[in-house]
Design an enzyme around this catalytic site. Structure first.
Site, PDB file in Angstrom:
ATOM      1  N   LYS A   1       0.864  -1.187   0.000  1.00  0.00           N
ATOM      2  CA  LYS A   1       0.000   0.000   0.000  1.00  0.00           C
ATOM      3  C   LYS A   1       0.898   1.235   0.000  1.00  0.00           C
ATOM      4  CE  LYS A   1      -3.995   2.036   2.386  1.00  0.00           C
ATOM      5  NZ  LYS A   1      -3.470   3.390   2.567  1.00  0.00           N
TER       6      LYS A   1
ATOM      7  N   CYS B   1      22.000  27.099  16.715  1.00  0.00           N
ATOM      8  CA  CYS B   1      23.054  27.801  17.441  1.00  0.00           C
ATOM      9  C   CYS B   1      23.983  28.360  16.375  1.00  0.00           C
ATOM     10  CB  CYS B   1      23.812  26.836  18.357  1.00  0.00           C
ATOM     11  SG  CYS B   1      25.277  27.596  19.108  1.00  0.00           S
TER      12      CYS B   1
END
Length: 692
Positions: A119, A434
């Site tokens: 699927k 950062c």
């Protein structure tokens, strides 16, 4: 009475939740919860509605999301009625549930057989042809009406959406549009906008020409490129009204579609009985992590169309097919703590400490949370129960809370956990960074990446040893590794035990010194690598292995790379504006320039044999089927010979290398007159190319 009112309130709450999830999933391409959490909630709603139907009017029951497919269409595309409802599939989570579903079919036809295939986790699409020409392309929409995205479907590669077919009768076929995992990774979509390949496929397929989605500037540049449609692929699996074409079974319909040039999944099987079905499901389950596309279960269909009418359907799904879901990939545990870590680019990743639980055969005590928005959306709360899922990753991911909470009780991290610098949000607002170039964690992770297997492959420099070298002041950057040989006395002094001072005389007796000598030998060997490995090792944001290999075709050393006009790569080799901008930013950075200056003094002897210009390629190859070696190995051989490799068969393809269980590429190659070769012929070609 009080109990009934509580149950009614609970059902209404679940309906509202699922309606919201449906809208985000089908219309906004931004799923709020994992499929498994969605399925569990929907099943809870269905159970409560079955047991308490008397609490609602018939009209109220019919309006429940448990009775509808998809969600209300809100886009600007033309709204068109489906020729027959584009239904969803009922779900089974166990062999017992699958047996219960199959019982009705076996009662109607004792010799019933089944058709099984993966699927695909993509976007459902229905194509209409008249006189062999594609005239309409509808999305699922709400199952009754879909969006006509023909204008975009026409831009998809012919291999995946045929614009003309050799069949003049009116024809409707249905299938799934997707982006494969390797393409998604190379595009660096990540969390910029799209959470996964399905979202990316939907975002491109449903892009409205005069509509710009509210996303970050970089993603808008990416989405505005017409070439994006080349990333979309397909698998088709349904022939609508097969009796009009004298097709009697699902097996025959797949062959019919294949012969017309539609992509069909090669990983499928006609099964004689349920035992055969269960065995094939087990095979799919074992192999799914090795597929290059996402699947969210297996589809089992009654093979014989003759009994479909007797099997019937509900307003939501047919009784002739069912989706078998892999539920054992989800587990319930307790969320104990959340903490942030910093990567080599400065990006913040949130990590979860969880109560140990067994999942997919291994004991798990930690999980990953991509960013703070993810935590907010799932409303995760510390010291509460959560669902975790493992889908190919080493570290699983938390996918939802077991219970409902109004908001998370975990606050966003505002400062770097290592250097305490204030974190900065990305343009999309999803990620935090950062930006302190001297942050010890960023420096550490850059060196770890530089030494990793796909980069310079210095095995003796694992993270713990790099941490020790940084701590003792023996290195401060990746380039310093190549000058460790000049610091032997300092290494002996700083790494020795204070109670047992090491000297040059007794150094050879020390296991520690032997280990260091082994490290130095590995560092020397690392000077003789393919240039693309060094490019990858630089850790340039958004530049993965594939992009590094392509860059090595345009530059043979660092000096050439630093002087390369990266804008020349636009619209070539999947280089979008995000990667281009990352390259320009990296090479304009002063600290990076210092690192590159140092690396240019190392004395690398690059082994790369990639062409400096792709247009000089002596041949173009495509591959279909399973070969005796991993596909990546053949791609490497092709590229190192000076030839080019393409995923798809096009008019420019010279050779199709054919293995076992080949797909529809073989038919494309035959029609285009492309030479089809086996492995022996392939290696003869490569060998002869080196003589010319």
């Amino acid at each position: 009475m009080k109990k009934n009112s509580q149950i009614r309130a609970k059902i209404i709450e679940l309906r509202e939740k699922i309606e919201k999830w449906n809208h985000h999933y089908y219309q906004l391409q931004n799923p709020l919860v994992d499929d498994l959490v969605y399925d569990k909630t929907l099943r809870e709603l269905e159970k409560l509605e079955r047991e308490n139907f008397f609490l609602f009017s018939l009209e109220e029951l019919n309006q429940s999301p448990s009775q509808k497919v998809g969600s209300k269409i809100t886009s600007k595309f033309e709204k068109v009625a489906h020729s027959s409802p584009m239904l969803s599939l009922n779900k089974a989570y166990s062999n017992e549930e699958l047996e219960k579903w199959a019982k009705k079919a076996r009662e109607i036809l004792k010799t019933v057989t089944f058709f099984v295939e993966p699927k695909i986790d993509g976007i459902a699409l229905s194509l209409f042809y008249q006189n062999g020409n594609l005239i309409k392309a509808l999305t699922r929409g709400d199952g009754v009406f879909g969006e006509n995205v023909l204008v975009n479907a026409l831009k998809i590669n012919d291999e995946f959406i045929p614009k003309k077919i050799n069949y003049l009768e009116d024809l409707e076929v249905r299938g799934e549009i997707y982006i494969d995992n390797s393409t998604f990774a190379s595009l660096q979509l990540e969390t910029k906008k799209f959470k996964n390949p399905r979202n990316a496929a939907s975002g491109i397929l449903r892009r409205y020409k005069n509509h710009k989605p509210k996303i970050d500037a970089k993603s808008i540049k990416f989405l505005e490129e017409e070439s994006d449609f080349r990333y979309l692929k397909s698998f088709f699996y349904t022939l609508v009204n097969p009796e009009k074409h004298k097709i009697n079974s699902q097996f025959d319909s797949i062959n019919f579609l294949r012969n017309l040039g539609f992509q069909v999944n090669p990983f499928q099987k006609k099964c004689s009985d349920l035992k055969d079905v269960f065995n094939f499901i087990s095979i799919i389950k074992q192999k799914r992590d090795f597929l290059n596309y996402n699947i969210d279960g297996v589809v089992v269909k009654v093979n014989e169309f003759s009994i479909y009418e007797k099997l019937g359907s509900t307003s939501k799904f047919p009784h002739s097919a069912i989706a078998f879901k892999f539920e054992d990939d989800i587990a319930k545990t307790k969320l104990l703590a959340i903490f942030a870590t910093i990567g080599r680019t400065g990006k913040v990743t949130y990590n979860a400490k969880i109560e140990p639980v067994t999942l997919a055969g291994s004991k798990i005590s930690s999980a990953i949370l991509p960013n703070y928005s993810y935590i907010e959306n799932l409303k995760l709360n510390l010291n509460t129960e959560v669902y975790i899922k493992k889908a190919g990753e080493i570290i699983p991911q938390i996918i939802g809370s077991v219970h409902n909470y109004p908001k998370t009780n975990f606050s966003i991290v505002k400062n770097c956990p290592k250097c305490n610098s204030e974190l900065v949000n990305s343009e999309s607002g999803l990620d935090q960074f950062c930006q302190n170039q001297f942050c010890p964690e960023i420096i550490l992770q850059k060196i770890v990446h530089f030494c990793s297997k796909n980069a310079l492959n210095i095995e003796s420099l694992a993270q713990k040893r790099i941490e020790k070298f940084l701590e003792k002041g023996l290195i401060s950057s990746a380039c310093d590794i190549f000058y460790l040989k000049d610091k032997l006395e300092l290494i002996y002094e700083r790494l020795s035990n204070k109670n047992q001072l090491l000297t040059k005389q007794n150094a050879s007796q020390s296991m520690q010194i032997k280990s260091i000598m082994k490290l130095l030998n590995e560092v020397e060997r690392a000077k003789n690598i393919d240039f693309y490995r060094l490019i990858f090792g630089l850790g340039i944001r958004n530049v993965g292995l594939k992009a590094a290999k392509i860059l090595s075709r345009y530059a043979s050393n660092l000096s050439e790379l630093r002087n390369l006009d990266f804008n020349l790569l636009k619209n070539q080799h999947d280089f979008g504006p995000v990667i281009i901008e990352s390259l320009i930013d990296y090479f304009n950075n002063q600290k990076n320039s210092e690192q590159l200056n140092c690396l240019e003094t190392v004395g690398f002897n690059f082994k790369t044999t990639f062409l400096t210009n792709q247009s000089n390629s002596w041949a173009s190859f495509a591959i279909s089927g399973k070969l005796s070696k991993p596909r990546d190995e053949y791609v490497r051989i092709i590229e190192e010979s000076g030839a080019s490799f393409h995923e798809s068969v096009t008019k420019k393809t010279d050779f199709l290398l054919l293995g076992q269980s080949a797909g529809s590429k073989i038919e494309k190659a035959k029609k285009a007159g492309i030479k089809i070769i086996n492995e022996v012929q392939f290696f003869d070609l490569i060998k002869n190319s080196k003589k010319t």
